[in-house]
Design a protein around this motif. Sequence first.
Motif, PDB file in Angstrom:
ATOM      1  N   SER A 166      -5.145  11.931 -13.433  1.00  0.00           N
ATOM      2  CA  SER A 166      -4.802  10.890 -14.408  1.00  0.00           C
ATOM      3  C   SER A 166      -5.352   9.530 -13.989  1.00  0.00           C
ATOM      4  N   VAL A 167      -5.479   8.651 -14.979  1.00  0.00           N
ATOM      5  CA  VAL A 167      -5.894   7.278 -14.701  1.00  0.00           C
ATOM      6  C   VAL A 167      -4.866   6.605 -13.805  1.00  0.00           C
ATOM      7  N   ASP A 168      -3.587   6.865 -14.039  1.00  0.00           N
ATOM      8  CA  ASP A 168      -2.535   6.266 -13.219  1.00  0.00           C
ATOM      9  C   ASP A 168      -2.676   6.668 -11.751  1.00  0.00           C
ATOM     10  N   ARG A 169      -2.995   7.917 -11.508  1.00  0.00           N
ATOM     11  CA  ARG A 169      -3.167   8.375 -10.122  1.00  0.00           C
ATOM     12  C   ARG A 169      -4.386   7.714  -9.487  1.00  0.00           C
ATOM     13  N   ALA A 170      -5.490   7.651 -10.227  1.00  0.00           N
ATOM     14  CA  ALA A 170      -6.707   7.019  -9.702  1.00  0.00           C
ATOM     15  C   ALA A 170      -6.462   5.547  -9.412  1.00  0.00           C
ATOM     16  N   ALA A 171      -5.777   4.869 -10.323  1.00  0.00           N
ATOM     17  CA  ALA A 171      -5.505   3.444 -10.154  1.00  0.00           C
ATOM     18  C   ALA A 171      -4.585   3.204  -8.955  1.00  0.00           C
ATOM     19  N   ALA A 172      -3.503   3.947  -8.860  1.00  0.00           N
ATOM     20  CA  ALA A 172      -2.553   3.756  -7.763  1.00  0.00           C
ATOM     21  C   ALA A 172      -3.193   4.106  -6.420  1.00  0.00           C
ATOM     22  N   SER A 173      -4.000   5.145  -6.382  1.00  0.00           N
ATOM     23  CA  SER A 173      -4.710   5.490  -5.146  1.00  0.00           C
ATOM     24  C   SER A 173      -5.670   4.383  -4.748  1.00  0.00           C
ATOM     25  N   SER A 174      -6.366   3.833  -5.719  1.00  0.00           N
ATOM     26  CA  SER A 174      -7.300   2.738  -5.450  1.00  0.00           C
ATOM     27  C   SER A 174      -6.572   1.514  -4.909  1.00  0.00           C
ATOM     28  N   VAL A 175      -5.440   1.204  -5.502  1.00  0.00           N
ATOM     29  CA  VAL A 175      -4.643   0.065  -5.035  1.00  0.00           C
ATOM     30  C   VAL A 175      -4.142   0.323  -3.618  1.00  0.00           C
ATOM     31  N   ALA A 176      -3.658   1.528  -3.356  1.00  0.00           N
ATOM     32  CA  ALA A 176      -3.148   1.858  -2.025  1.00  0.00           C
ATOM     33  C   ALA A 176      -4.239   1.717  -0.966  1.00  0.00           C
ATOM     34  N   ILE A 177      -5.396   2.274  -1.229  1.00  0.00           N
ATOM     35  CA  ILE A 177      -6.494   2.216  -0.264  1.00  0.00           C
ATOM     36  C   ILE A 177      -6.961   0.777  -0.073  1.00  0.00           C
ATOM     37  N   THR A 178      -7.079   0.057  -1.169  1.00  0.00           N
ATOM     38  CA  THR A 178      -7.551  -1.326  -1.092  1.00  0.00           C
ATOM     39  C   THR A 178      -6.576  -2.190  -0.297  1.00  0.00           C
ATOM     40  N   LEU A 179      -5.300  -2.075  -0.588  1.00  0.00           N
ATOM     41  CA  LEU A 179      -4.312  -2.871   0.144  1.00  0.00           C
ATOM     42  C   LEU A 179      -4.269  -2.511   1.624  1.00  0.00           C
ATOM     43  N   ALA A 180      -4.478  -1.250   1.933  1.00  0.00           N
ATOM     44  CA  ALA A 180      -4.424  -0.810   3.327  1.00  0.00           C
ATOM     45  C   ALA A 180      -5.650  -1.240   4.131  1.00  0.00           C
TER      46      ALA A 180
ATOM     47  N   ALA B 119       0.839  -1.202   0.000  1.00  0.00           N
ATOM     48  CA  ALA B 119       0.000   0.000   0.000  1.00  0.00           C
ATOM     49  C   ALA B 119       0.872   1.249   0.000  1.00  0.00           C
ATOM     50  N   ALA B 120       1.941   1.234   0.769  1.00  0.00           N
ATOM     51  CA  ALA B 120       2.860   2.381   0.812  1.00  0.00           C
ATOM     52  C   ALA B 120       3.512   2.592  -0.552  1.00  0.00           C
ATOM     53  N   ASN B 121       3.888   1.519  -1.211  1.00  0.00           N
ATOM     54  CA  ASN B 121       4.472   1.637  -2.558  1.00  0.00           C
ATOM     55  C   ASN B 121       3.465   2.221  -3.539  1.00  0.00           C
ATOM     56  N   ALA B 122       2.233   1.736  -3.472  1.00  0.00           N
ATOM     57  CA  ALA B 122       1.194   2.235  -4.375  1.00  0.00           C
ATOM     58  C   ALA B 122       0.916   3.711  -4.100  1.00  0.00           C
ATOM     59  N   GLN B 123       0.935   4.120  -2.840  1.00  0.00           N
ATOM     60  CA  GLN B 123       0.689   5.522  -2.506  1.00  0.00           C
ATOM     61  C   GLN B 123       1.801   6.411  -3.051  1.00  0.00           C
ATOM     62  N   GLU B 124       3.038   5.940  -3.005  1.00  0.00           N
ATOM     63  CA  GLU B 124       4.146   6.704  -3.584  1.00  0.00           C
ATOM     64  C   GLU B 124       3.930   6.908  -5.083  1.00  0.00           C
ATOM     65  N   LEU B 125       3.473   5.862  -5.756  1.00  0.00           N
ATOM     66  CA  LEU B 125       3.196   5.974  -7.185  1.00  0.00           C
ATOM     67  C   LEU B 125       2.040   6.933  -7.446  1.00  0.00           C
ATOM     68  N   ALA B 126       1.024   6.892  -6.608  1.00  0.00           N
ATOM     69  CA  ALA B 126      -0.116   7.809  -6.756  1.00  0.00           C
ATOM     70  C   ALA B 126       0.329   9.254  -6.577  1.00  0.00           C
ATOM     71  N   ASP B 127       1.158   9.478  -5.566  1.00  0.00           N
ATOM     72  CA  ASP B 127       1.640  10.839  -5.306  1.00  0.00           C
ATOM     73  C   ASP B 127       2.472  11.385  -6.467  1.00  0.00           C
ATOM     74  N   ALA B 128       3.161  10.494  -7.176  1.00  0.00           N
ATOM     75  CA  ALA B 128       4.022  10.921  -8.282  1.00  0.00           C
ATOM     76  C   ALA B 128       3.266  11.082  -9.603  1.00  0.00           C
ATOM     77  N   ALA B 129       2.085  10.510  -9.705  1.00  0.00           N
ATOM     78  CA  ALA B 129       1.314  10.572 -10.951  1.00  0.00           C
ATOM     79  C   ALA B 129       0.611  11.923 -11.069  1.00  0.00           C
ATOM     80  N   PRO B 130       0.376  12.360 -12.303  1.00  0.00           N
ATOM     81  CA  PRO B 130      -0.307  13.645 -12.506  1.00  0.00           C
ATOM     82  C   PRO B 130      -1.730  13.631 -11.921  1.00  0.00           C
ATOM     83  N   ALA B 131      -2.107  14.749 -11.334  1.00  0.00           N
ATOM     84  CA  ALA B 131      -3.454  14.888 -10.778  1.00  0.00           C
ATOM     85  C   ALA B 131      -4.490  14.655 -11.879  1.00  0.00           C
TER      86      ALA B 131
END
Length: 70
Positions: free
Chosen positions: A22-36, A8-20
């Motif tokens: 973007s699909v990448d940010r939405a996906a990484a945020s979703s993965v981070a929240i789901t894993l947590a 989840a921490a890794n996914a959150q780092e990717l979300a933080d680095a993705a453009p606001a």
Amino acid sequence: MRDNLDLAANAQELADAAPAGSVDRAAASSVAITLATTRDMAQARETLDGLAPEEVRAAALALFDRLSTG
């Protein structure tokens, strides 16, 4: 093997680095929240299978697979 919270921490780092907005940010945020917030990898995968819209679900599942096998 890393646990859900490590991934989840890794996914959150990717979300933080993705453009606001973007699909990448939405996906990484979703993965981070789901894993947590899930008990194990199987429950996380099942939860991600229910994401919408399709493009976010596909990107989230691809990221989940990458993180969980890496």
